[in-house]
Design a protein around this motif. Structure first.
Motif, PDB file in Angstrom:
ATOM      1  N   TYR A 155      38.221  48.315  42.853  1.00 49.16           N
ATOM      2  CA  TYR A 155      37.214  48.149  41.814  1.00 49.16           C
ATOM      3  C   TYR A 155      37.112  46.658  41.484  1.00 49.16           C
ATOM      4  CZ  TYR A 155      37.006  53.195  41.161  1.00 49.16           C
ATOM      5  OH  TYR A 155      36.828  54.540  41.369  1.00 49.16           O
ATOM      6  N   LYS A 156      36.055  46.283  40.803  1.00 50.92           N
ATOM      7  CA  LYS A 156      35.818  44.859  40.544  1.00 50.92           C
ATOM      8  C   LYS A 156      36.962  44.229  39.754  1.00 50.92           C
ATOM      9  CE  LYS A 156      33.059  41.265  40.817  1.00 50.92           C
ATOM     10  NZ  LYS A 156      31.644  41.349  40.370  1.00 50.92           N
ATOM     11  N   ASP A 157      37.509  44.960  38.775  1.00 52.89           N
ATOM     12  CA  ASP A 157      38.608  44.391  37.982  1.00 52.89           C
ATOM     13  C   ASP A 157      39.840  44.138  38.852  1.00 52.89           C
ATOM     14  OD1 ASP A 157      40.558  47.043  37.099  1.00 52.89           O
ATOM     15  OD2 ASP A 157      38.521  47.424  37.801  1.00 52.89           O
ATOM     16  N   GLU A 158      40.054  45.026  39.839  1.00 57.92           N
ATOM     17  CA  GLU A 158      41.188  44.850  40.742  1.00 57.92           C
ATOM     18  C   GLU A 158      40.961  43.658  41.671  1.00 57.92           C
ATOM     19  OE1 GLU A 158      42.886  49.323  41.464  1.00 57.92           O
ATOM     20  OE2 GLU A 158      40.890  48.891  42.257  1.00 57.92           O
ATOM     21  N   LEU A 159      39.705  43.469  42.054  1.00 56.45           N
ATOM     22  CA  LEU A 159      39.362  42.317  42.889  1.00 56.45           C
ATOM     23  C   LEU A 159      39.609  41.021  42.130  1.00 56.45           C
ATOM     24  CD1 LEU A 159      36.776  40.162  43.462  1.00 56.45           C
ATOM     25  CD2 LEU A 159      38.159  40.961  45.367  1.00 56.45           C
ATOM     26  N   LEU A 160      39.234  40.995  40.850  1.00 55.48           N
ATOM     27  CA  LEU A 160      39.434  39.796  40.032  1.00 55.48           C
ATOM     28  C   LEU A 160      40.925  39.479  39.883  1.00 55.48           C
ATOM     29  CD1 LEU A 160      36.718  40.320  37.267  1.00 55.48           C
ATOM     30  CD2 LEU A 160      36.625  38.828  39.274  1.00 55.48           C
ATOM     31  N   THR A 161      41.733  40.519  39.812  1.00 54.14           N
ATOM     32  CA  THR A 161      43.193  40.313  39.770  1.00 54.14           C
ATOM     33  C   THR A 161      43.667  39.623  41.045  1.00 54.14           C
ATOM     34  OG1 THR A 161      43.558  42.223  38.323  1.00 54.14           O
ATOM     35  CG2 THR A 161      45.427  41.483  39.654  1.00 54.14           C
ATOM     36  N   LYS A 162      43.149  40.063  42.183  1.00 52.46           N
ATOM     37  CA  LYS A 162      43.493  39.429  43.459  1.00 52.46           C
ATOM     38  C   LYS A 162      43.104  37.949  43.470  1.00 52.46           C
ATOM     39  CE  LYS A 162      44.787  43.075  46.075  1.00 52.46           C
ATOM     40  NZ  LYS A 162      46.081  43.180  46.801  1.00 52.46           N
ATOM     41  N   VAL A 163      41.918  37.648  42.939  1.00 50.80           N
ATOM     42  CA  VAL A 163      41.445  36.258  42.908  1.00 50.80           C
ATOM     43  C   VAL A 163      42.366  35.421  42.024  1.00 50.80           C
ATOM     44  CG1 VAL A 163      39.556  34.724  42.231  1.00 50.80           C
ATOM     45  CG2 VAL A 163      39.042  36.892  43.360  1.00 50.80           C
ATOM     46  N   ARG A 164      42.737  35.963  40.865  1.00 51.29           N
ATOM     47  CA  ARG A 164      43.627  35.217  39.958  1.00 51.29           C
ATOM     48  C   ARG A 164      44.976  34.946  40.623  1.00 51.29           C
ATOM     49  NH1 ARG A 164      41.148  38.798  36.056  1.00 51.29           N
ATOM     50  NH2 ARG A 164      39.867  37.580  34.593  1.00 51.29           N
ATOM     51  N   GLN A 165      45.437  35.906  41.385  1.00 53.44           N
ATOM     52  CA  GLN A 165      46.709  35.703  42.090  1.00 53.44           C
ATOM     53  C   GLN A 165      46.598  34.563  43.099  1.00 53.44           C
ATOM     54  OE1 GLN A 165      47.460  39.600  43.735  1.00 53.44           O
ATOM     55  NE2 GLN A 165      48.270  40.435  41.801  1.00 53.44           N
ATOM     56  N   ARG A 166      45.475  34.479  43.784  1.00 55.61           N
ATOM     57  CA  ARG A 166      45.284  33.386  44.742  1.00 55.61           C
ATOM     58  C   ARG A 166      45.159  32.044  44.039  1.00 55.61           C
ATOM     59  NH1 ARG A 166      44.321  34.677  50.134  1.00 55.61           N
ATOM     60  NH2 ARG A 166      44.782  32.450  50.346  1.00 55.61           N
ATOM     61  N   LEU A 167      44.594  32.066  42.830  1.00 53.37           N
ATOM     62  CA  LEU A 167      44.472  30.829  42.054  1.00 53.37           C
ATOM     63  C   LEU A 167      45.751  30.511  41.288  1.00 53.37           C
ATOM     64  CD1 LEU A 167      40.869  31.265  40.571  1.00 53.37           C
ATOM     65  CD2 LEU A 167      41.555  29.765  42.451  1.00 53.37           C
ATOM     66  N   ASP A 168      46.672  31.483  41.252  1.00 55.40           N
ATOM     67  CA  ASP A 168      47.939  31.324  40.540  1.00 55.40           C
ATOM     68  C   ASP A 168      47.709  31.071  39.055  1.00 55.40           C
ATOM     69  OD1 ASP A 168      50.676  31.304  40.297  1.00 55.40           O
ATOM     70  OD2 ASP A 168      50.867  29.152  40.746  1.00 55.40           O
ATOM     71  N   VAL A 169      46.892  31.936  38.442  1.00 53.09           N
ATOM     72  CA  VAL A 169      46.641  31.840  37.000  1.00 53.09           C
ATOM     73  C   VAL A 169      46.971  33.178  36.353  1.00 53.09           C
ATOM     74  CG1 VAL A 169      44.865  30.074  37.238  1.00 53.09           C
ATOM     75  CG2 VAL A 169      44.201  32.501  37.249  1.00 53.09           C
ATOM     76  N   ALA A 170      47.122  33.178  35.021  1.00 57.62           N
ATOM     77  CA  ALA A 170      47.488  34.383  34.276  1.00 57.62           C
ATOM     78  C   ALA A 170      46.370  35.416  34.339  1.00 57.62           C
ATOM     79  CB  ALA A 170      47.800  34.021  32.825  1.00 57.62           C
ATOM     80  N   GLU A 171      46.732  36.673  34.119  1.00 55.00           N
ATOM     81  CA  GLU A 171      45.802  37.797  34.270  1.00 55.00           C
ATOM     82  C   GLU A 171      44.562  37.665  33.382  1.00 55.00           C
ATOM     83  OE1 GLU A 171      43.952  41.126  35.471  1.00 55.00           O
ATOM     84  OE2 GLU A 171      45.690  40.178  36.416  1.00 55.00           O
ATOM     85  N   LYS A 172      44.729  37.195  32.157  1.00 57.69           N
ATOM     86  CA  LYS A 172      43.596  37.136  31.232  1.00 57.69           C
ATOM     87  C   LYS A 172      42.839  35.815  31.307  1.00 57.69           C
ATOM     88  CE  LYS A 172      45.457  40.489  27.946  1.00 57.69           C
ATOM     89  NZ  LYS A 172      45.808  40.772  26.525  1.00 57.69           N
TER      90      LYS A 172
END
Length: 589
Positions: free
Chosen positions: A266-283
């Motif tokens: 889902y889109k929210d799960e995709l955004l989590t993946k992007v944040r992980q690649r950017l190495d930033v916090a979930e929110k």
């Protein structure tokens, strides 16, 4: 009477006030358009950002200034475009931009041809060499959208989405029955067994020769399509073809099973993946900049007085000046003359993306290419199409470069003269009578009667002559015999990959490689690349928008993809002069 004058005065006063208000509104609109276009301030790229590429906009060969872009008014709302030239430049700049950490592809479909699409895909492959990530996500992938997205490190699909993958098909719209019902007889005179541009006017299905050539070039394009997907997804070409043949992707889970996508998100799960690649916090809000707004340019090296000119020639070839999106014979030949006479321009690379058009305009341009080649190197870089007239104007160049999926060749000509006799006489009850001073005075003018056999022979002679001239231009430019040109001509369309084997193209290479080849031939190392024709002044662009362009915009806005059929029908009865044009509207799905 006093009341009458009072009402008249009030009416006149109202008209004056309304007129003044309208003038003020128009001035305001024009001022805002000019200021918004001419300000041109680059959007600041935030740090630790992701470059968003959606491609849900028109992709032209070269960015066309649109003074109405962004205005919320009927016929213009949402009209945004980005030329292939700027798109490739921005991807190249993002590779070196420390603020850009990766690319997020959200591409459902792609509104461009295969060669342009492959150029974007190759630019993304180059981007990956920087070590930055590329993620692809969509609710629904078309085949073109997936082809581009498959380049990503990870490809994701919505759990209830879809991925269309069933092989390529080429569709042709035939108009014979429609023209018969209208009472229009398209009198066709042509040269070339494979010159099938006129078939839609004469038939209701493909001729055997046309089916042979479509099978050939579609198969060639499919090989490139399959090989690229297989390489990116670490699959074999045979397995990719097998997936298409079996229509193996019918449910979202099937796409994961055959390794076309990595997982369903889902889109929210995709955004989590992007944040992980950017190495930033979930929110943390993800800094995103669209490629439409990203204005960085790639480094061009030392800018000396020496220039390599990239001259864009895209659209149908027409007589005269032409409009935006057309190749005007007079306009392009004038550009070539000016570049030839400019001592700072050391070489010319002509970027051709054209299905052809007027044979006369093609020859006018060919002459300027021939003259320019005697003064400085001229290279041709082919885009989606460089066929018929598009190949005619390319033939004289020092070297020709193409994409594997470029559609080129189509060395042949035709003439179409419509007769409206049945429409006028039988359907409308309209009749004409004429007086003439010579036997052929009304030939090709009086369209309420069919041509006589003698008149057809006269016009066929002109068509034959143009074909002979066309073949000689190709033979001289490519160091081939006319007999050889005729054997691979006859109006047959080839892909760039096939054209290399036939010596119609020198090698498969990108525009950048063509520019490097031009610099090498010109024996220069320090230079800058300049694009031509020059971009118009924004204010001049506003007033140069023709009635036809406004109508075309509105048709595209209202009818979308179906507008092409109306345009094809209009084109069917609008051909004038002898044409060197690719077969009909070639569409590959």
């Amino acid at each position: 009477m006093k009341s009458f004058f009072k009402y008249v005065l009030a009416t006149v006063t109202g008209i004056i006030i309304c007129s003044l208000l309208m003038i003020l509104v128009i001035i305001g609109i024009v001022t805002s358009m000019v200021s918004s276009v001419s300000s041109g301030k680059d959007t600041v790229t935030p740090s630790n950002a992701v470059l968003l590429i959606t491609l849900d906009h028109t992709i032209t060969e070269k960015t066309e200034p649109n003074p109405f872009e962004g205005l919320d008014m009927p016929g213009y709302s949402g009209l945004k475009s980005l030329g292939l030239n700027d798109m490739l430049g921005r991807i190249k700049a993002a590779k070196e931009d420390s603020n850009i950490k990766g690319v997020y592809l959200n591409v459902a479909g792609v509104n461009t041809g295969f060669a342009s699409m492959k150029a974007i895909r190759d630019a993304l492959l180059d981007f990956k060499e920087s070590g930055k990530f590329i993620m692809a996500y969509s609710e629904n992938y078309t085949q073109k959208g997936y082809y581009l997205s498959s380049v990503a490190d990870q490809v994701y699909l919505h759990p209830e989405g879809g991925l269309d993958f069933r092989g390529l098909a080429s569709s042709v719209m035939f108009l014979k029955d429609a023209l018969d019902k209208l009472g229009i007889d398209m009198q066709v005179l042509k040269v070339g067994t494979y010159k099938s541009a006129v078939e839609p006017y004469m038939m209701n299905s493909m001729s055997p020769a046309n089916r042979e050539q479509v099978n050939s070039y579609l198969g060639s394009i499919y090989e490139t399509f399959v090989q690229d997907i297989a390489a990116s997804r670490k699959l074999t070409a045979d397995s990719v073809k097998g997936i298409a043949n079996a229509f193996a992707i019918q449910q979202p889970e099937d796409a994961v099973k055959v390794h076309f996508v990595d997982s369903l998100l889902y889109k929210d799960e995709l955004l989590t993946k992007v944040r992980q690649r950017l190495d930033v916090a979930e929110k943390t809000e993800i800094p995103v900049i669209s490629i439409l707004d990203y204005k960085n340019k790639p480094a061009t090296g030392k800018a000396t007085g020496d220039r390599i000119a990239v001259l864009y020639a895209y659209g149908a070839i027409v007589d005269g000046e032409g409009t935006t999106g057309e190749i005007g014979g007079d306009k392009l030949s004038r550009e070539l003359r000016e570049l030839r006479e400019d001592d700072k321009v050391k070489a010319v690379v002509m970027r051709v993306n054209s299905p052809g058009g007027s044979a006369l305009a093609s020859d006018i341009i060919w002459r300027e290419v021939e003259l320019t080649k005697k003064v400085k190197p001229v290279m041709v870089s082919m885009g989606d199409y460089a066929a018929s007239g598009g190949y005619y104007i390319s033939a004289a160049a020092d070297s020709i470069f193409a994409d594997p999926t470029t559609l080129t060749g189509s060395i042949g000509v035709f003439g179409v003269i419509p007769s409206f006799q049945k429409l006028f006489n039988e359907k409308l009850g309209v009749h004409f009578d004429a007086v003439k001073t010579a036997k052929f005075a009304d030939m090709d003018v009086d369209m309420d009667r069919p041509l006589s056999e003698e008149e057809k022979n006269i016009i066929q002679g002109s068509v034959n002559r143009v074909y002979q001239v066309f073949m000689k231009r190709v033979a001289d430019g490519r160091n081939m015999s006319i007999a050889n040109v005729d054997s691979i001509g006859q109006g047959r369309v080839w892909t760039g990959a096939q054209a290399v084997d036939l010596k119609l193209v020198d090698r498969l290479a990108s525009l950048d490689e063509a520019i490097k080849a031009a610099a090498q031939k010109a024996k220069i190392t320090d230079y800058r690349v300049a694009e031509y024709p020059r971009t118009k002044d924004p204010f001049a662009e506003i007033w140069s928008v023709s009635k036809e362009k406004v109508k075309a915009m509105m048709i595209d806005e209202e009818l979308g993809d179906y507008g092409k059929y109306l345009k094809e029908l209009k084109k069917a009865v609008g051909h004038t002069g002898i044409q060197a044009r690719i077969p009909y509207l070639i569409e590959i799905y």
